[in-house]
Motif scaffolding. Structure first.
Motif, PDB file in Angstrom:
ATOM      1  N   SER A   1       0.826  -1.213   0.000  1.00  0.00           N
ATOM      2  CA  SER A   1       0.000   0.000   0.000  1.00  0.00           C
ATOM      3  C   SER A   1       0.857   1.259   0.000  1.00  0.00           C
ATOM      4  N   ASP A   2       2.076   1.204   0.542  1.00  0.00           N
ATOM      5  CA  ASP A   2       2.989   2.340   0.454  1.00  0.00           C
ATOM      6  C   ASP A   2       3.460   2.553  -0.980  1.00  0.00           C
ATOM      7  N   ILE A   3       3.702   1.456  -1.682  1.00  0.00           N
ATOM      8  CA  ILE A   3       4.145   1.557  -3.072  1.00  0.00           C
ATOM      9  C   ILE A   3       3.025   2.105  -3.947  1.00  0.00           C
ATOM     10  N   VAL A   4       1.827   1.587  -3.777  1.00  0.00           N
ATOM     11  CA  VAL A   4       0.684   1.998  -4.601  1.00  0.00           C
ATOM     12  C   VAL A   4       0.275   3.425  -4.269  1.00  0.00           C
ATOM     13  N   GLY A   5       0.270   3.765  -2.999  1.00  0.00           N
ATOM     14  CA  GLY A   5      -0.121   5.105  -2.577  1.00  0.00           C
ATOM     15  C   GLY A   5      -1.617   5.219  -2.375  1.00  0.00           C
ATOM     16  N   THR A   6      -2.089   6.423  -2.212  1.00  0.00           N
ATOM     17  CA  THR A   6      -3.506   6.677  -1.985  1.00  0.00           C
ATOM     18  C   THR A   6      -4.235   6.703  -3.320  1.00  0.00           C
ATOM     19  N   THR A   7      -5.287   5.938  -3.404  1.00  0.00           N
ATOM     20  CA  THR A   7      -6.081   5.918  -4.626  1.00  0.00           C
ATOM     21  C   THR A   7      -7.386   6.660  -4.386  1.00  0.00           C
ATOM     22  N   THR A   8      -8.007   7.120  -5.453  1.00  0.00           N
ATOM     23  CA  THR A   8      -9.272   7.825  -5.301  1.00  0.00           C
ATOM     24  C   THR A   8     -10.420   6.831  -5.366  1.00  0.00           C
ATOM     25  N   SER A   9     -11.513   7.219  -4.752  1.00  0.00           N
ATOM     26  CA  SER A   9     -12.699   6.374  -4.730  1.00  0.00           C
ATOM     27  C   SER A   9     -13.908   7.282  -4.803  1.00  0.00           C
ATOM     28  N   GLY A  10     -14.793   6.995  -5.710  1.00  0.00           N
ATOM     29  CA  GLY A  10     -15.982   7.826  -5.844  1.00  0.00           C
ATOM     30  C   GLY A  10     -15.673   9.139  -6.529  1.00  0.00           C
ATOM     31  N   ARG A  11     -16.276  10.222  -6.021  1.00  0.00           N
ATOM     32  CA  ARG A  11     -16.145  11.516  -6.676  1.00  0.00           C
ATOM     33  C   ARG A  11     -15.068  12.412  -6.063  1.00  0.00           C
ATOM     34  N   LEU A  12     -14.328  11.890  -5.101  1.00  0.00           N
ATOM     35  CA  LEU A  12     -13.252  12.678  -4.504  1.00  0.00           C
ATOM     36  C   LEU A  12     -12.104  12.822  -5.488  1.00  0.00           C
ATOM     37  N   GLY A  13     -11.503  13.961  -5.520  1.00  0.00           N
ATOM     38  CA  GLY A  13     -10.374  14.194  -6.423  1.00  0.00           C
ATOM     39  C   GLY A  13      -9.057  13.761  -5.814  1.00  0.00           C
ATOM     40  N   LEU A  14      -8.010  13.846  -6.594  1.00  0.00           N
ATOM     41  CA  LEU A  14      -6.685  13.495  -6.105  1.00  0.00           C
ATOM     42  C   LEU A  14      -6.264  14.456  -5.005  1.00  0.00           C
ATOM     43  N   GLY A  15      -5.708  13.916  -3.942  1.00  0.00           N
ATOM     44  CA  GLY A  15      -5.208  14.739  -2.858  1.00  0.00           C
ATOM     45  C   GLY A  15      -6.237  15.071  -1.789  1.00  0.00           C
ATOM     46  N   CYS A  16      -7.494  14.650  -1.958  1.00  0.00           N
ATOM     47  CA  CYS A  16      -8.509  14.940  -0.939  1.00  0.00           C
ATOM     48  C   CYS A  16      -8.354  14.039   0.287  1.00  0.00           C
ATOM     49  N   VAL A  17      -7.875  12.833   0.071  1.00  0.00           N
ATOM     50  CA  VAL A  17      -7.692  11.890   1.162  1.00  0.00           C
ATOM     51  C   VAL A  17      -6.202  11.662   1.332  1.00  0.00           C
ATOM     52  N   THR A  18      -5.696  11.910   2.535  1.00  0.00           N
ATOM     53  CA  THR A  18      -4.286  11.694   2.815  1.00  0.00           C
ATOM     54  C   THR A  18      -4.137  10.561   3.814  1.00  0.00           C
ATOM     55  N   ARG A  19      -3.003   9.899   3.764  1.00  0.00           N
ATOM     56  CA  ARG A  19      -2.737   8.768   4.632  1.00  0.00           C
ATOM     57  C   ARG A  19      -1.267   8.803   5.001  1.00  0.00           C
ATOM     58  N   ALA A  20      -0.970   8.500   6.257  1.00  0.00           N
ATOM     59  CA  ALA A  20       0.423   8.448   6.692  1.00  0.00           C
ATOM     60  C   ALA A  20       1.065   7.171   6.133  1.00  0.00           C
ATOM     61  N   SER A  21       2.286   7.272   5.669  1.00  0.00           N
ATOM     62  CA  SER A  21       2.953   6.101   5.113  1.00  0.00           C
ATOM     63  C   SER A  21       3.522   5.240   6.247  1.00  0.00           C
ATOM     64  N   TRP A  22       3.668   3.961   5.957  1.00  0.00           N
ATOM     65  CA  TRP A  22       4.232   3.029   6.921  1.00  0.00           C
ATOM     66  C   TRP A  22       5.607   2.643   6.447  1.00  0.00           C
ATOM     67  N   SER A  23       6.565   2.812   7.303  1.00  0.00           N
ATOM     68  CA  SER A  23       7.908   2.345   6.983  1.00  0.00           C
ATOM     69  C   SER A  23       8.489   1.735   8.254  1.00  0.00           C
ATOM     70  N   PRO A  24       9.111   0.569   8.154  1.00  0.00           N
ATOM     71  CA  PRO A  24       9.576  -0.129   9.338  1.00  0.00           C
ATOM     72  C   PRO A  24      10.753   0.535  10.056  1.00  0.00           C
ATOM     73  N   GLY A  25      11.331   1.535   9.502  1.00  0.00           N
ATOM     74  CA  GLY A  25      12.460   2.112  10.215  1.00  0.00           C
ATOM     75  C   GLY A  25      12.897   3.361   9.740  1.00  0.00           C
TER      76      GLY A  25
END
Length: 64
Positions: free
Chosen positions: A40-64
């Motif tokens: 999911s870190d590689i793919v990144g945030t995807t859009t769903s429905g009518r929301l545009g790019l950048g409307c939904v943000t998510r913190a990335s996960w990295s083990p270190g």
């Protein structure tokens, strides 16, 4: 994961075996979950429905 990623060197060095039931294994479940998070870190945030790019943000996960 708490024991494996501990800041204490002695705790981190111990090989603790977690006994689970017959239907699942703790080490396999942890590696599957980490694999999904890495993907999911590689793919990144995807859009769903009518929301545009950048409307939904998510913190990335990295083990270190």
């Amino acid at each position: 994961m708490i024991l494996r990623d501990s800041a204490d060197e002695k705790v981190r060095g111990e090989r603790v075996e977690v006994h689970t039931g017959r239907k699942w294994r703790a080490d396999k479940s942890v590696s599957d979950a980490e694999s999904r998070l890495r993907h999911s870190d590689i793919v990144g945030t995807t859009t769903s429905g009518r929301l545009g790019l950048g409307c939904v943000t998510r913190a990335s996960w990295s083990p270190g």
